[in-house]
Scaffold this active site. Structure first.
Site, PDB file in Angstrom:
ATOM      1  N   SER A  66       1.986   5.319   4.457  1.00 21.90           N
ATOM      2  CA  SER A  66       2.866   4.373   5.146  1.00 21.90           C
ATOM      3  C   SER A  66       4.353   4.651   4.971  1.00 21.90           C
ATOM      4  O   SER A  66       5.168   3.998   5.635  1.00 21.90           O
ATOM      5  CB  SER A  66       2.567   2.951   4.687  1.00 21.90           C
ATOM      6  N   LYS A  69       6.079   5.437   8.145  1.00 19.23           N
ATOM      7  CA  LYS A  69       6.463   4.390   9.103  1.00 19.23           C
ATOM      8  C   LYS A  69       7.981   4.219   9.212  1.00 19.23           C
ATOM      9  O   LYS A  69       8.495   3.740  10.222  1.00 19.23           O
ATOM     10  CB  LYS A  69       5.796   3.060   8.701  1.00 19.23           C
ATOM     11  N   TYR A 193      -1.206   7.756  15.174  1.00 20.53           N
ATOM     12  CA  TYR A 193      -0.876   6.995  13.944  1.00 20.53           C
ATOM     13  C   TYR A 193      -1.552   7.611  12.715  1.00 20.53           C
ATOM     14  O   TYR A 193      -0.915   7.839  11.684  1.00 20.53           O
ATOM     15  CB  TYR A 193      -1.300   5.532  14.144  1.00 20.53           C
ATOM     16  N   TYR A 241       5.233  -4.749   1.835  1.00 18.20           N
ATOM     17  CA  TYR A 241       4.264  -5.738   2.371  1.00 18.20           C
ATOM     18  C   TYR A 241       4.469  -7.101   1.717  1.00 18.20           C
ATOM     19  O   TYR A 241       5.605  -7.514   1.529  1.00 18.20           O
ATOM     20  CB  TYR A 241       2.817  -5.236   2.172  1.00 18.20           C
ATOM     21  N   VAL A 259       0.165   4.035   0.569  1.00 17.78           N
ATOM     22  CA  VAL A 259      -1.052   3.865  -0.213  1.00 17.78           C
ATOM     23  C   VAL A 259      -1.451   5.168  -0.953  1.00 17.78           C
ATOM     24  O   VAL A 259      -2.322   5.156  -1.818  1.00 17.78           O
ATOM     25  CB  VAL A 259      -2.151   3.309   0.737  1.00 17.78           C
TER      26      VAL A 259
HETATM   27  N1  GLN Z   1      -3.201   5.051   6.689  1.00 15.44           N
HETATM   28  C1  GLN Z   1      -3.218   3.810   5.963  1.00 15.44           C
HETATM   29  C2  GLN Z   1      -3.785   2.733   6.863  1.00 15.44           C
HETATM   30  O1  GLN Z   1      -3.536   2.801   8.020  1.00 15.44           O
HETATM   31  C3  GLN Z   1      -1.813   3.476   5.558  1.00 15.44           C
HETATM   32  C4  GLN Z   1      -1.741   2.223   4.754  1.00 15.44           C
HETATM   33  C5  GLN Z   1      -0.673   2.232   3.716  1.00 15.44           C
HETATM   34  O2  GLN Z   1      -0.152   3.264   3.292  1.00 15.44           O
HETATM   35  N2  GLN Z   1      -0.386   1.060   3.192  1.00 15.44           N
HETATM   36  O3  GLN Z   1      -4.448   1.829   6.423  1.00 15.44           O
END
Ligand code: GLN
Length: 308
Positions: A66, A69, A193, A241, A259
């Site tokens: 993530s 992003k 994505y 988050y 993650v």
């Molecule tokens: N690829 C993971 C997902 O889409 C990314 C989530 C994350 O890094 N928090 O769930």
């Protein structure tokens, strides 16, 4: 931030983290992440004068997940400007990062670009007028330019595992589409994505990639200064988050987690910092990465909320 004081402090933090028993749990939803050794730790700091100071496993690649992003948001804002905000909100979320419930409550407008639904809508914006292949090439190109490193790549095994197991993301994409907030087929948008989440980078590369958000990239501003301000504000309020309030309280620096255990932290005009420790806390943020940034922030008085 003074170069001479950073090196010994980073060494100290690295030793401290090496001795920590409670390292959190590595993400287990795909085999490529489940098999990562939780003992890894890396930290890298880029300063305005071009120096970079790194400790630990800073040359080992990990899945940035993530953290990507932030970069897709940068490209989307450049492409669509303020119109982008008709598709995605700018509010922190009290729900888990892949919440379906919240999307339903907001009639298909994700709360911010960093929860999964928001990032999927962001990727969908990047696909306007471009194929997934072209979009991914653009993202990789941007990462390479930002990090001053042409060796950055997408790990195809991680991308295909994500595609197979990401049922929650499929649900989010379908829900977005049912609300008219996904212009492309779920397959196209999600495929793109999953691939950008599968970018593999070292802590050194990630710290360099974050320089443009601190306004210290050697090539000057890669994106409009107004967009840098927007992204940093979102990292501060939404980058961790439903753990973002806690992160602001403890660290006080705009940052984005993934993650895979990576965190990119940005101190405007002063530094870009990447940390990696694969074990996660209950919100899905790096447990020791947060702890390391907390120590760095306290020792050098880096929190945006602290007074001299
Ligand atoms: N690829 C993971 C997902 O889409 C990314 C989530 C994350 O890094 N928090 O769930």
């Amino acid at each position: 931030m003074k170069q001479d004081s950073i090196r010994p402090l980073l060494d100290q933090i690295c030793t401290h983290m090496g001795n920590e028993q409670d390292r959190g749990a590595v993400a287990s939803y795909i085999p490529e992440l489940a098999c990562i050794d939780p003992a890894h730790f890396a930290m890298s700091v880029c300063l305005p004068d071009g120096t970079q100071i790194s400790v630990g496993d800073a040359k080992i690649e990990f899945s940035i997940q993530s953290v990507s992003k932030v970069f897709t948001l940068a490209i989307a804002l450049g492409r669509h400007g303020d119109h982008f905000w008709t598709r995605v909100g700018r509010e922190p979320s009290t729900h888990v990062f892949n919440s379906v419930q919240e999307l339903e409550a907001r009639d298909g407008i994700p709360p911010n670009p960093f929860v999964n639904a928001g990032a999927i809508a962001t990727t969908d914006c990047l696909l306007v007028g471009a194929t997934p292949k072209e979009t991914l090439a653009e993202i990789v190109q941007f990462m390479r330019l930002a990090a001053s490193d042409d060796a950055i790549f997408i790990d195809p095994d991680v991308a295909s595992s994500e595609k197979e197991t990401g049922h929650r993301n499929w649900a989010l994409a379908h829900f977005l589409r049912s609300c008219g907030n996904l212009r492309h087929e779920c397959e196209l948008t999600l495929g793109t994505y999953f691939h950008h989440c599968a970018l593999a980078m070292t802590a050194e590369q990630l710290a360099r990639a974050g320089r443009f958000l601190a306004g210290i990239h050697p090539a000057g501003n890669l994106i409009a200064p107004g967009h840098i301000r927007s992204i940093n504000a979102l990292m501060m309020t939404c980058g961790h988050y439903n753990g973002s309030g806690e992160f602001a309280y403890r660290v006080g620096i705009p940052a984005k987690s993934g993650v895979g255990g990576g965190i990119l932290a940005v101190l405007p005009n002063r530094a870009s910092i990447a940390v990696w420790s694969p074990g996660l806390d209950r919100y899905g943020n790096s447990l020791l990465g947060t702890q390391a940034l907390e120590i760095l922030s306290q020792e050098l008085c880096l929190s945006m909320f602290s007074v001299a």
